[in-house]
Design a protein around this motif. Sequence first.
Motif, PDB file in Angstrom:
ATOM      1  N   GLN A  72      -0.159  17.926  11.482  1.00 27.63           N
ATOM      2  CA  GLN A  72       1.158  16.816  11.369  1.00 27.63           C
ATOM      3  C   GLN A  72       1.564  16.443  12.702  1.00 27.63           C
ATOM      4  O   GLN A  72       1.758  15.294  12.856  1.00 27.63           O
ATOM      5  CB  GLN A  72       2.317  17.554  10.644  1.00 27.63           C
ATOM      6  CG  GLN A  72       3.723  16.806  10.926  1.00 27.63           C
ATOM      7  CD  GLN A  72       3.642  15.495  10.110  1.00 27.63           C
ATOM      8  OE1 GLN A  72       2.718  15.261   9.390  1.00 27.63           O
ATOM      9  NE2 GLN A  72       4.578  14.573  10.631  1.00 27.63           N
ATOM     10  N   PHE A  73       1.678  17.606  13.669  1.00 30.20           N
ATOM     11  CA  PHE A  73       1.925  17.030  15.213  1.00 30.20           C
ATOM     12  C   PHE A  73       0.849  16.103  15.567  1.00 30.20           C
ATOM     13  O   PHE A  73       1.260  15.058  16.062  1.00 30.20           O
ATOM     14  CB  PHE A  73       1.835  18.221  15.940  1.00 30.20           C
ATOM     15  CG  PHE A  73       2.344  17.695  17.491  1.00 30.20           C
ATOM     16  CD1 PHE A  73       3.411  17.722  17.799  1.00 30.20           C
ATOM     17  CD2 PHE A  73       0.962  17.879  18.479  1.00 30.20           C
ATOM     18  CE1 PHE A  73       3.766  17.156  19.214  1.00 30.20           C
ATOM     19  CE2 PHE A  73       1.476  17.147  19.790  1.00 30.20           C
ATOM     20  CZ  PHE A  73       2.739  17.268  20.366  1.00 30.20           C
ATOM     21  N   ASP A  74      -0.469  16.106  15.378  1.00 35.25           N
ATOM     22  CA  ASP A  74      -1.440  15.609  16.068  1.00 35.25           C
ATOM     23  C   ASP A  74      -1.471  14.043  15.211  1.00 35.25           C
ATOM     24  O   ASP A  74      -1.600  12.997  15.974  1.00 35.25           O
ATOM     25  CB  ASP A  74      -2.799  15.889  15.689  1.00 35.25           C
ATOM     26  CG  ASP A  74      -3.111  17.343  16.609  1.00 35.25           C
ATOM     27  OD1 ASP A  74      -2.640  17.272  17.539  1.00 35.25           O
ATOM     28  OD2 ASP A  74      -4.324  17.998  16.017  1.00 35.25           O
ATOM     29  N   ASN A  75      -1.188  13.954  14.024  1.00 30.18           N
ATOM     30  CA  ASN A  75      -0.711  12.618  13.146  1.00 30.18           C
ATOM     31  C   ASN A  75       0.340  12.031  13.827  1.00 30.18           C
ATOM     32  O   ASN A  75       0.130  10.573  14.040  1.00 30.18           O
ATOM     33  CB  ASN A  75      -0.732  12.868  11.641  1.00 30.18           C
ATOM     34  CG  ASN A  75      -1.927  13.329  11.049  1.00 30.18           C
ATOM     35  OD1 ASN A  75      -3.172  13.150  11.750  1.00 30.18           O
ATOM     36  ND2 ASN A  75      -1.968  13.964  10.015  1.00 30.18           N
ATOM     37  N   ALA A  76       1.099  12.551  13.969  1.00 31.96           N
ATOM     38  CA  ALA A  76       2.592  12.038  14.541  1.00 31.96           C
ATOM     39  C   ALA A  76       2.580  11.382  15.894  1.00 31.96           C
ATOM     40  O   ALA A  76       2.891  10.472  16.580  1.00 31.96           O
ATOM     41  CB  ALA A  76       3.773  12.842  14.528  1.00 31.96           C
ATOM     42  N   MET A  77       1.600  12.137  16.722  1.00 30.55           N
ATOM     43  CA  MET A  77       1.353  11.460  18.149  1.00 30.55           C
ATOM     44  C   MET A  77       0.290  10.572  18.163  1.00 30.55           C
ATOM     45  O   MET A  77       0.743   9.633  19.156  1.00 30.55           O
ATOM     46  CB  MET A  77       0.776  12.942  18.869  1.00 30.55           C
ATOM     47  CG  MET A  77       1.762  13.856  19.226  1.00 30.55           C
ATOM     48  SD  MET A  77       2.923  13.258  20.403  1.00 30.55           S
ATOM     49  CE  MET A  77       1.999  12.824  21.893  1.00 30.55           C
ATOM     50  N   GLY A  78      -0.453  10.444  16.983  1.00 26.83           N
ATOM     51  CA  GLY A  78      -1.093   9.272  17.198  1.00 26.83           C
ATOM     52  C   GLY A  78      -0.388   7.955  16.660  1.00 26.83           C
ATOM     53  O   GLY A  78      -0.465   7.077  17.549  1.00 26.83           O
ATOM     54  N   VAL A  79       0.662   8.089  15.902  1.00 31.11           N
ATOM     55  CA  VAL A  79       1.694   7.123  15.547  1.00 31.11           C
ATOM     56  C   VAL A  79       2.404   6.817  16.940  1.00 31.11           C
ATOM     57  O   VAL A  79       2.519   5.505  17.559  1.00 31.11           O
ATOM     58  CB  VAL A  79       2.578   7.530  14.365  1.00 31.11           C
ATOM     59  CG1 VAL A  79       3.750   6.470  14.715  1.00 31.11           C
ATOM     60  CG2 VAL A  79       1.944   7.682  13.234  1.00 31.11           C
ATOM     61  N   MET A  80       2.774   7.836  17.913  1.00 21.29           N
ATOM     62  CA  MET A  80       3.552   7.510  19.063  1.00 21.29           C
ATOM     63  C   MET A  80       2.623   6.747  20.128  1.00 21.29           C
ATOM     64  O   MET A  80       3.145   6.017  20.838  1.00 21.29           O
ATOM     65  CB  MET A  80       4.028   8.892  19.339  1.00 21.29           C
ATOM     66  CG  MET A  80       5.275   9.283  18.502  1.00 21.29           C
ATOM     67  SD  MET A  80       6.792   8.176  18.253  1.00 21.29           S
ATOM     68  CE  MET A  80       7.304   8.286  19.913  1.00 21.29           C
TER      69      MET A  80
END
Length: 135
Positions: A72-80
């Motif tokens: 989830q962190f990796d996905n959210a960091m991709g968005v950021m």
Amino acid sequence: ELQAAATMPPTKNKYNVLVPPPATPQRAKYDSLAFFIMTELDAQSLWIHRKHDDLKGIFGDAPTAVREAKRQFDNAMGVMLTELKDCSKDCDDDGDDDNDDDSYHLIPSFGFSAADILFVHCCNWAQQIGWLEKK
């Protein structure tokens, strides 16, 4: 982090810093980013790691939850990271796709904000637990 983030709008109203004025496009962008950071990076990722890895004696050992939190962190960091790339284009005044003064803010038309503080805090936390490499 949620407590700190909750104090940001009242701080702005009193001192006119860190949070864009209400009912502006910058405030809408700020609210969107701040809540994304607090929920997707912090609560659903980093805090799950904290609870089920660092504090597993209290909350229980849950390695599957920690692995999913990292995903989830990796996905959210991709968005950021996409958001930051878009912001860097907005910060570039001469149109040559490079930010000459290296001042990247999540809301370029406002400048440094509490959203930047929240994001850096999450990045630092992620580096401390080995989820984000230092560059």
